[in-house]
Design an enzyme around this catalytic site. Structure first.
Site, PDB file in Angstrom:
ATOM      1  N   SER A 213       1.828  -1.584  -0.509  1.00  0.00           N
ATOM      2  CA  SER A 213       1.521  -1.481  -1.933  1.00  0.00           C
ATOM      3  C   SER A 213       2.320  -0.333  -2.532  1.00  0.00           C
ATOM      4  O   SER A 213       2.726   0.602  -1.827  1.00  0.00           O
ATOM      5  CB  SER A 213       0.021  -1.224  -2.138  1.00  0.00           C
ATOM      6  N   TYR A 226      -7.539   3.745   0.184  1.00  0.00           N
ATOM      7  CA  TYR A 226      -6.656   2.578   0.068  1.00  0.00           C
ATOM      8  C   TYR A 226      -5.189   3.007   0.113  1.00  0.00           C
ATOM      9  O   TYR A 226      -4.369   2.417   0.823  1.00  0.00           O
ATOM     10  CB  TYR A 226      -6.951   1.834  -1.230  1.00  0.00           C
TER      11      TYR A 226
END
Length: 342
Positions: A213, A226
């Site tokens: 990401s 995350y």
């Protein structure tokens, strides 16, 4: 701040030096001018090289697509029932591969399998597991994959912590949630790689795609866990590629920006937000052209702009963190969706 202070001091010292009258002053000025010219030329060359690489990766790649079928007969996709995972499974089938779909919902796995078989005429195989359960699931996966010639692995499965920007201690049910996220976002990547890599090495070819990401590229407060898990994927991918590229193995890391999936509340597709199928089409085109990619030109440009407009010092500041805290919640949807989409 330190860099700005150092720059000011340098300019002050340079002005003082030029104001002095000493032997060979003209020669020194010429030397400084040459050094300045060389520095400017070096930066220009770097910029030109990056532009050429970007053109090859995001423009030329659409005209010169890699033959993915050459890696092997089967592709394995984790988190394959929706979002980016489903898009990878579908696009790989369209490009001629049979697909192993791994997810936690039997109904959704069967639905995607039927769509692929009916539309592209490719074989499918489904494996129902929950990646949040940790190491106990991989013996089952190993048995299911044993007789298949796996050419491509897409480590896509992932989940988020909260439906909004939150401090680490605000993680709901932290004792369980933290373990689940680590099992899903981190443990799944090396464990799945461990299962498929040995046969790839024996055949001398294989492709592993790890979906990371943009949040893994640099620290992101309020999504700390995350962000950290996605950083793992980046470093693991780069190290693994360095270790096994001589064996014919390609390891690619993909760091998307915003993609319209359930995880992002199916945001409206626009110039900045890509649909999952469109993103995956572009991302697969980069195979053979780059082992580290934003996936598409739009996301690559956004990544550059974000690094300039929101530098580390601002992103890590208390002011920015407090501002983010006021942003509206992201409707995360069902837990099923958050686990299987990126």
């Amino acid at each position: 701040m330190r860099e700005k202070t150092a720059s000011k001091l340098f300019h002050i010292q340079l002005k003082m030096l030029l104001a002095l009258d000493f032997p060979h002053k003209a020669l020194m000025i010429d030397v400084l001018a040459v050094l300045g010219g060389l520095t400017a030329s070096l930066h220009l060359l770097k910029f030109t090289w990056k532009c050429c690489r970007g053109f090859r990766q995001y423009v030329w790649s659409s005209r010169c697509q890699a033959n993915l079928r050459a890696f092997g007969q089967w592709a394995v996709v984790t988190g394959a029932t929706s979002g980016i995972g489903k898009a990878y499974a579908t696009e790989l089938a369209r490009r001629g591969l049979d697909v192993v779909l791994i997810g936690r919902s039997s109904k959704r796995l069967q639905k995607v399998a039927e769509e692929i078989e009916n539309k592209y005429g490719r074989k499918t195989h489904t494996i129902k597991v929950d990646f949040t359960e940790g190491g106990s699931i991989y013996s089952k996966i190993a048995k299911e994959l044993h007789d298949l010639q796996i050419g491509i692995l897409v480590n896509n499965v992932g989940m988020i912590c909260n439906d909004h920007f939150a401090y680490f201690l605000e993680t709901p049910n932290p004792e369980q949630k933290i373990t689940e996220i680590i099992n899903c976002n981190i443990l799944s990547v090396p464990q799945m790689t461990r299962l498929v890599l040995p046969p790839m090495v024996l055949r001398g070819r294989g492709l592993i795609i790890n979906i990371s990401s943009e949040m893994g590229l640099r620290p992101h407060p309020l999504v700390a866990l995350y962000s950290a898990t996605k950083t793992f994927s980046i470093h693991f991918s780069q190290c693994l590629h360095a270790e096994y590229k001589s064996e014919g193995i390609t390891v690619q890391c993909v760091t998307p920006f915003m993609v319209s999936t359930n995880m992002t509340n199916n945001m409206k597709v626009n110039l900045f937000v890509k649909s999952a199928p469109a993103f995956v089409y572009d991302a697969l085109n980069t195979v053979g052209h780059s082992t580290f990619t934003s996936g598409c030109l739009s996301h690559a440009l956004q990544s550059v702009a974000f690094s300039i407009l929101v530098p580390d010092w601002l992103r890590m500041s208390t002011f920015f963190i407090r501002w983010l805290r006021k942003r509206p919640k992201i409707e995360a949807g069902r837990k099923e969706a958050t686990q299987e989409e990126e």
